[in-house]
Write a protein that holds these residues in place. Structure first.
Motif, PDB file in Angstrom:
ATOM      1  N   THR A 533     -27.579   1.130  -2.030  1.00 40.10           N
ATOM      2  CA  THR A 533     -28.098   2.251  -1.238  1.00 40.10           C
ATOM      3  C   THR A 533     -29.265   1.789  -0.365  1.00 40.10           C
ATOM      4  O   THR A 533     -29.417   2.208   0.776  1.00 40.10           O
TER       5      THR A 533
ATOM      6  N   ARG B  83     -36.253  14.057   3.010  1.00 43.16           N
ATOM      7  CA  ARG B  83     -35.167  14.384   2.076  1.00 43.16           C
ATOM      8  C   ARG B  83     -35.674  14.396   0.641  1.00 43.16           C
ATOM      9  O   ARG B  83     -35.276  15.230  -0.162  1.00 43.16           O
ATOM     10  N   LEU B  87     -35.818  17.506  -2.038  1.00 45.85           N
ATOM     11  CA  LEU B  87     -35.312  17.476  -3.417  1.00 45.85           C
ATOM     12  C   LEU B  87     -36.376  17.989  -4.388  1.00 45.85           C
ATOM     13  O   LEU B  87     -36.104  18.838  -5.240  1.00 45.85           O
ATOM     14  N   LEU B  91     -36.524  21.065  -7.039  1.00 46.20           N
ATOM     15  CA  LEU B  91     -36.591  20.723  -8.455  1.00 46.20           C
ATOM     16  C   LEU B  91     -37.805  21.354  -9.136  1.00 46.20           C
ATOM     17  O   LEU B  91     -37.675  22.065 -10.146  1.00 46.20           O
TER      18      LEU B  91
ATOM     19  N   LEU C 105     -21.679   4.649  -5.426  1.00 49.01           N
ATOM     20  CA  LEU C 105     -22.842   3.825  -5.740  1.00 49.01           C
ATOM     21  C   LEU C 105     -22.440   2.380  -6.011  1.00 49.01           C
ATOM     22  O   LEU C 105     -23.172   1.627  -6.643  1.00 49.01           O
ATOM     23  N   LYS C 106     -21.265   2.012  -5.537  1.00 50.99           N
ATOM     24  CA  LYS C 106     -20.753   0.633  -5.629  1.00 50.99           C
ATOM     25  C   LYS C 106     -20.670   0.139  -7.073  1.00 50.99           C
ATOM     26  O   LYS C 106     -20.785  -1.043  -7.337  1.00 50.99           O
ATOM     27  N   ALA C 314     -34.543  14.266 -10.869  1.00 56.16           N
ATOM     28  CA  ALA C 314     -34.734  13.888  -9.466  1.00 56.16           C
ATOM     29  C   ALA C 314     -33.736  12.808  -9.077  1.00 56.16           C
ATOM     30  O   ALA C 314     -33.216  12.798  -7.972  1.00 56.16           O
ATOM     31  N   HIS C 315     -33.478  11.898 -10.005  1.00 56.24           N
ATOM     32  CA  HIS C 315     -32.600  10.780  -9.673  1.00 56.24           C
ATOM     33  C   HIS C 315     -31.135  11.178  -9.594  1.00 56.24           C
ATOM     34  O   HIS C 315     -30.426  10.747  -8.706  1.00 56.24           O
ATOM     35  N   PHE C 351     -28.546  20.356  -0.721  1.00 56.93           N
ATOM     36  CA  PHE C 351     -28.006  19.330   0.188  1.00 56.93           C
ATOM     37  C   PHE C 351     -26.535  19.583   0.500  1.00 56.93           C
ATOM     38  O   PHE C 351     -25.867  18.717   1.070  1.00 56.93           O
ATOM     39  N   PRO C 364     -26.824  12.498  -1.295  1.00 50.52           N
ATOM     40  CA  PRO C 364     -27.872  13.083  -0.456  1.00 50.52           C
ATOM     41  C   PRO C 364     -29.039  12.152  -0.155  1.00 50.52           C
ATOM     42  O   PRO C 364     -29.550  12.149   0.956  1.00 50.52           O
ATOM     43  N   LEU C 365     -29.444  11.344  -1.117  1.00 52.07           N
ATOM     44  CA  LEU C 365     -30.637  10.535  -0.852  1.00 52.07           C
ATOM     45  C   LEU C 365     -30.300   9.186  -0.229  1.00 52.07           C
ATOM     46  O   LEU C 365     -31.177   8.371   0.010  1.00 52.07           O
ATOM     47  N   SER C 366     -29.023   8.958   0.047  1.00 47.07           N
ATOM     48  CA  SER C 366     -28.681   7.693   0.677  1.00 47.07           C
ATOM     49  C   SER C 366     -28.624   7.834   2.189  1.00 47.07           C
ATOM     50  O   SER C 366     -28.402   6.870   2.897  1.00 47.07           O
ATOM     51  N   ILE C 367     -28.824   9.038   2.660  1.00 46.86           N
ATOM     52  CA  ILE C 367     -28.764   9.258   4.110  1.00 46.86           C
ATOM     53  C   ILE C 367     -29.983  10.081   4.534  1.00 46.86           C
ATOM     54  O   ILE C 367     -30.730  10.590   3.692  1.00 46.86           O
ATOM     55  N   PHE C 368     -30.161  10.231   5.832  1.00 44.21           N
ATOM     56  CA  PHE C 368     -31.242  11.055   6.376  1.00 44.21           C
ATOM     57  C   PHE C 368     -30.888  11.338   7.820  1.00 44.21           C
ATOM     58  O   PHE C 368     -30.166  10.556   8.447  1.00 44.21           O
ATOM     59  N   ARG C 369     -31.360  12.436   8.309  1.00 44.09           N
ATOM     60  CA  ARG C 369     -31.012  12.808   9.689  1.00 44.09           C
ATOM     61  C   ARG C 369     -32.230  13.378  10.385  1.00 44.09           C
ATOM     62  O   ARG C 369     -33.142  13.901   9.742  1.00 44.09           O
TER      63      ARG C 369
END
Lengths: 600, 140, 381
Positions: A533, B83, B87, B91, C105-106, C314-315, C351, C364-369
């Protein structure tokens, strides 16, 4: 090659060249009106007539279009030739008796009066304008019309031409000044103003950028050049003996690999037009500081003679009194809050120059808020100027008007202000006003900053890395700033900063290697789960996946230490050195321990 | 709770808000002393854990503040931070942490005044909210 | 249009027919192995087995109401690197959804795997299953299936299916390559086999099963099952929200957490090799414990329990597929699943993210716009 005799001298010439061309190479002067290097010879004016002897008889030919041949004998200044030419000039003088050029020509030939009937014309019918327009500009907006004594230069149907591209080539080749492009063109010609002279002077499409340009070579303004715009013209090429003009140059993008970059993009002078109270653009003799700089400069439009505008707008009149208004746009909450730093000193210099060049009796009034003469020798200069009789009025001028209320204000500009030291309102009539305009960040600073990763401060100037510890550095490694792009500064300061930036930049370049910052990311291979990631989040593509070990790896030369990876990595495998989680938590614990100990 | 003084932990990016806070100081701006700055290179490196931990240690609010969008020194770190804050904002209120206890702002390097104003505005709001409940819990 | 076939059921024993199907799969499906739960011979527990010999499929029981672990983690191990042959994996819907998250997540690859999903009727917890099954083995499984499909109670004595299963609104593995349908189907007669992907269709081609049609009642039966579960879920959300709505309540909710991290080990989408909470980041200085204690005069030990759970939320709450293995793994009976699913429902909605739906969806946390979540900063960029 052919050999022939020119005024009794054996000369050699290329076959096909004309007598006029050969004569020129041998420094034999033949007068001509209608010949032009860039145009085909026309033999119209016949002033270039010479005598040619072919061994049997003598003939009179126009040298501009008569090709040379072997064995011919040419005389360019025989009595017959001169008599012939005198006749032509006398006839021209009769045609244009009041034209200065023709009168001068007549004087050259020793003709004082003409025996023929006087006419009132300015055109010598050389046809240069018509040929230039047709041959070089490819337009033919004008042509010779009529015949015999009625022949003249005209636009079709004598109406203003919309084919005319308003290039002014006709006007530029007209020897007598008869041609006025305004009479030909449907559209109003726009003068090309010299940027260097802040619009005080016109320039051509090909011009010298400025007298101290390095290299000192002419440039061509592609937006104005008729060749660039239409593919025609190219007249300049005919005149450049060095053959240095390449009109078909194409814009090219040159990529240069460099080790460091110095931004020295300078500043913009604030435009005073929106500040209506100072009447810039309304009153011709309200100048900006930069305009005055050119007016007093030896290479400027007036050659260094300080002159102001007459009623025609020409710079002809020496001023008898001048007001210098400090802090226009600077130290002003409505415009720029900062001090532009250089104005006080150049304003003093202007006062000195006016006194020295125009005369000591010239009155100079400085309207100032504070005089900030902070540099080496500056305060002494201020004191000297006070002794030179320059008037200093503490109070920013409020307004400039031409509305006289007393006889001595008639025909003058009146500076309305207050002397705050005396507590008195003032009206000072002067001939000219100089506005010491604020220096501001260049209008393209944002775009330039984006390219180089340099941010702007609130004042718009480029932001240095640190005001004290990194005044030459920027947020981007290897990009330095120098001069007024970083903030208003005078020449000594700009030179010092630029020297520093050059040294820093050289230090980087000569090192031959780059020191990477210590604050960069590291991924613990024992913890990394290889989700990759971080690779997608890294803005510098500084992370690669090591498929063999199944872990992501930071390329230390590319990583800038932003921590995008660390901010995501749930296992904490990716961490930024010096900002690792243990350190941040320790910092947080320390803060909270301290707060719990003291209560806040 | 009249004498209650809230504690704000601010994660400020090195290039913008930390500099803005510096500027607020060198400009002699006054603002409430309730904030403690933790400098990070970029808001993009703020792990959500930091925010959670700060609140669990009793901070009354956590401010995350960086460069304006488009001005990030690292191009887009602040977009990632946004982002993550989103979250956290989903939360943490589940467990009674008022939504105001996590705040995200963009304060540029030259916005010393805005930094001072942000803190000045936060403090009375936090006072009105009362102290973080965690302070009374034997939990971390 | 998805291709549908059927497995004919003989002697009213769907398990035997299913075993026959798997045998055919292994023999004719051109696959190297099959991963499928079996009753282990040495002890009557059901565990995933990797089978290459068609004769070793006799204890196969993917319908047993138990899954001791989320097998997505096993599929991840099988497919993390090239396998050199394809493997069919028989999974519950939650396991498939977890696997899809892991692929993003590979931690696994879709290339060499055929996902075989079976309609999920739920499972008992690892503790309750032995009490349910006794020494009945496959008979208990059949009894359970009949009951569950008939809509009868699955409760036994003082226990029932695990809450995660009761709250699971994804009983049908619509994103499997091959889906085996039970709900709304008379499993004493037949079971549906549906190919949802080209890979699944290719496989079905090879097996030469008789074609079939989806029974009319299936859709309705599924809707009713989902509705039932959604109702349970929403009730659970409401109760959990109430039970954790303040830090005080959350603290008591998690009071008996001993930081064993079993929940995170059992969690299929907690993919970290090593949880950050066991790294040296949390290897606190002894003096720090004292300072923490001093602040309040008392601090619960071990520390970092609430912190651990909120951080884990959160994770991975956006990726939580609600399999309930966390609760299953908790030695102290903390209703971890309830907490995670309740919170996840909010974070996933924030998200607009549905975990396990498709490998195309980005976590969701692997991208951003640009231009998103402007409300966080007062509506401005």
């Amino acid at each position: 090659m052919v050999t022939f005799t020119l005024n009794g001298r054996q000369v050699e010439a290329e076959e096909g060249s004309t007598i006029l061309e050969v004569a020129e190479t041998y420094n034999v002067k033949i007068p001509t009106l209608c010949n032009h290097k860039a145009l085909e010879p026309a033999g119209l004016c016949r002033l270039c007539t010479v005598e040619v002897y072919d061994g049997r008889r003598t003939r009179f030919v126009t040298s501009c279009n008569y090709p040379v041949w072997g064995g011919m004998e040419v005389k360019t200044d025989s009595e017959d030739v001169i008599r012939h030419r005198k006749m032509i000039v006398e006839l021209l003088l009769a045609r244009c008796p009041n034209n200065e050029f023709v009168k001068g020509l007549a004087a050259e030939f020793g003709i004082e009066a003409t025996r023929f009937k006087l006419e009132e014309d300015d055109c010598v019918l050389c046809g240069l304008c018509v040929r230039m327009c047709a041959e070089r500009m490819g337009v033919s907006a004008i042509s010779m019309t009529g015949r015999g004594t009625d022949i003249r230069v005209e636009t079709p149907f004598q109406i203003k031409s919309d084919a005319c591209q308003v290039c002014g080539a006709c006007e530029s080749v007209c020897p007598t000044g008869r041609i006025d492009v305004r009479e030909i063109a449907k559209y109003e010609p726009r003068p090309l103003l010299s940027d260097w002279e802040v619009g005080l002077q016109e320039r051509g499409a090909a011009y010298m950028p400025f007298p101290q340009a390095v290299p000192l070579a002419a440039v061509i303004d592609g937006e104005a050049c008729a060749h660039v715009r239409t593919g025609n013209c190219g007249v300049c090429r005919e005149f450049c003996e060095a053959g240095a003009i390449d009109l078909d140059m194409k814009e090219e993008i040159i990529e240069v690999e460099v080790g460091s970059i110095i931004l020295a993009t300078g500043y913009d002078l604030m435009d005073p037009s929106p500040m209506k109270q100072y009447g810039y653009g309304v009153y011709p003799n309200v100048f900006t500081s930069l305009e005055f700089e050119r007016l007093s400069n030896a290479t400027g439009p007036t050659g260094g003679v300080i002159l102001i505008r007459d009623e025609n707008g020409e710079l002809t009149v020496p001023p008898k009194s001048v007001a210098i208004l400090h802090c226009i746009g600077s130290r002003d909450v409505n415009h720029h809050e900062y001090c532009s730093r250089v104005c006080c000193m150049y304003a003093l210099k202007y006062g000195h120059l006016i006194k020295e060049k125009v005369g000591h009796e010239t009155k100079v009034y400085n309207f100032y808020i504070d005089l900030r003469c902070f540099g080496k020798g500056y305060e002494e200069f201020y004191r000297r100027l006070q002794e030179e009789g320059i008037t200093f009025i503490r109070g920013k001028a409020a307004e400039i008007t031409d509305q006289a209320i007393t006889p001595e204000e008639e025909g003058k500009l009146v500076v309305i202000g207050e002397d705050t030291l005396l507590g008195k309102r003032l009206r000072v009539p002067v001939d000219a006003v100089i506005l010491c305009m604020a220096m501001e960040a260049r209008s393209d600073a944002l775009d330039v900053g984006r390219i180089f990763g340099v941010s702007q401060g609130a004042d718009g100037f480029f932001l240095e890395e640190h005001p004290k510890l990194g005044p030459l550095n920027t947020a981007t490694d290897g990009v330095f700033i120098a001069g007024a792009c970083q903030g208003p500064k005078d020449i000594p300061d700009a030179v010092s900063q630029a020297s520093g930036a050059a040294a820093k930049s050289l230090a980087l370049a000569t090192l031959g290697k780059v020191l990477v910052p210590s604050t960069i990311s590291w991924i613990d291979p024992n913890i990394c789960a290889g989700c990759q990631t971080c690779i997608g989040l890294c803005p510098y593509t500084a992370i690669e996946f090591d498929a063999r070990r199944g872990v992501s790896v930071v390329n230390e030369a590319l990583c800038k230490g932003c921590g995008s990876c660390a901010g995501f990595c749930p296992s904490g495998a990716a961490q930024v050195r010096h900002f690792n989680q243990k350190q941040i938590f320790a910092e947080l614990d320390g803060v909270m321990d301290a707060i719990s100990a003291v209560g806040i | 709770m009249e004498d209650y003084e809230p504690t704000i932990i601010a994660f400020t990016c090195n290039w913008c808000t930390y500099t803005a806070a510096d500027l607020a100081g060198t400009s002699r701006l006054s603002y409430p002393p309730n904030v403690r700055l933790i400098r990070v290179m970029c808001t993009g490196m703020v792990d959500p854990k930091y925010v959670i931990k700060a609140l669990l240690e009793g901070a009354d609010a956590v401010l995350i503040s960086g460069c304006h969008i488009g001005d990030c020194h690292y191009m887009n770190g602040n977009l990632k931070a946004r982002r993550r804050v989103k979250l956290l904002k989903e939360l943490l209120p589940r467990f009674g942490f008022d939504e105001q206890r996590v705040k995200l702002t963009w304060i540029g390097a030259s916005d010393g005044i805005q930094f001072a104003e942000t803190i000045t505005e936060m403090v009375p709001k936090l006072k009105a909210l009362g102290p973080n409940e965690v302070r009374n819990q034997m939990v971390l | 249009m998805a291709k549908i076939a059927k497995i004919e059921v003989k002697e009213q024993n769907p398990l035997n027919s299913l075993q026959g199907f798997f045998k055919t799969l292994l023999e004719q499906g051109e696959i190297s192995a099959i991963l499928v739960p079996q009753h282990l011979p040495m002890k009557d527990v059901v565990m995933p087995t990797l089978v290459t010999d068609p004769e070793k499929l006799n204890g196969t029981d993917p319908l047993a109401p138990v899954f001791p672990m989320n097998a997505a983690k096993l599929v991840s191990r099988l497919t993390g690197k090239p396998l050199g042959g394809s493997v069919a994996v028989v999974l519950r819907p939650c396991e498939i959804r977890a696997f899809i998250e892991l692929v993003k997540l590979k931690q696994g690859r879709m290339e060499e795997v055929i996902l075989v999903g079976i309609d999920c009727l739920g499972a008992y917890s690892n503790v309750d299953y032995p009490r349910f099954v006794g020494d009945d083995g496959t008979q208990a499984t059949l009894r359970f299936c009949q009951n569950a499909l008939a809509g009868k109670s699955t409760a036994v004595e003082d226990f029932d299916l695990s809450p995660a299963c009761k709250a699971c609104e994804y009983p049908i593995a619509e994103n499997a390559d091959v889906l085996i349908g039970l709900v709304g189907v008379d499993i004493n007669q037949q079971m549906l086999v549906k190919a949802n992907t080209p890979e699944g269709e290719a496989l079905l081609e090879k097996l030469k099963l008789p074609e079939a049609k989806e029974p009319d009642g299936r859709k309705k039966a599924i809707d009713s099952l989902v509705a039932q579960r959604v109702a349970y879920r929403d009730k659970m959300f409401a109760e959990t929200t109430e039970a954790t709505s303040s830090i005080e309540k959350l603290t008591s909710y998690l009071a008996n957490c001993v930081n064993c991290f079993n929940c995170r080990v059992a969690c299929p989408v907690c993919y970290c090799k090593e949880c950050v909470f066991v790294t040296d980041v949390f290897d606190h200085e002894p003096t720090q414990y004292l300072r923490w204690a001093k602040r309040k005069g008392i601090i619960k030990m071990p520390t970092d329990t609430v912190f651990f759970h909120i951080t884990r939320l959160a994770h991975m709450s956006t990726a939580c597929i609600g399999c309930g293995q966390c609760s299953n793994a908790c030695p102290n009976n903390i209703p971890v699943m309830e907490l995670f699913r309740t919170v996840s429902s909010h974070t996933q909605k924030a998200f607009d993210y549905e975990p396990g739906r498709s490998v195309e969806d980005e976590p969701p946390l692997s991208i951003f716009r640009e231009g998103e979540f402007l409300e966080l900063t007062g509506g401005k960029e």
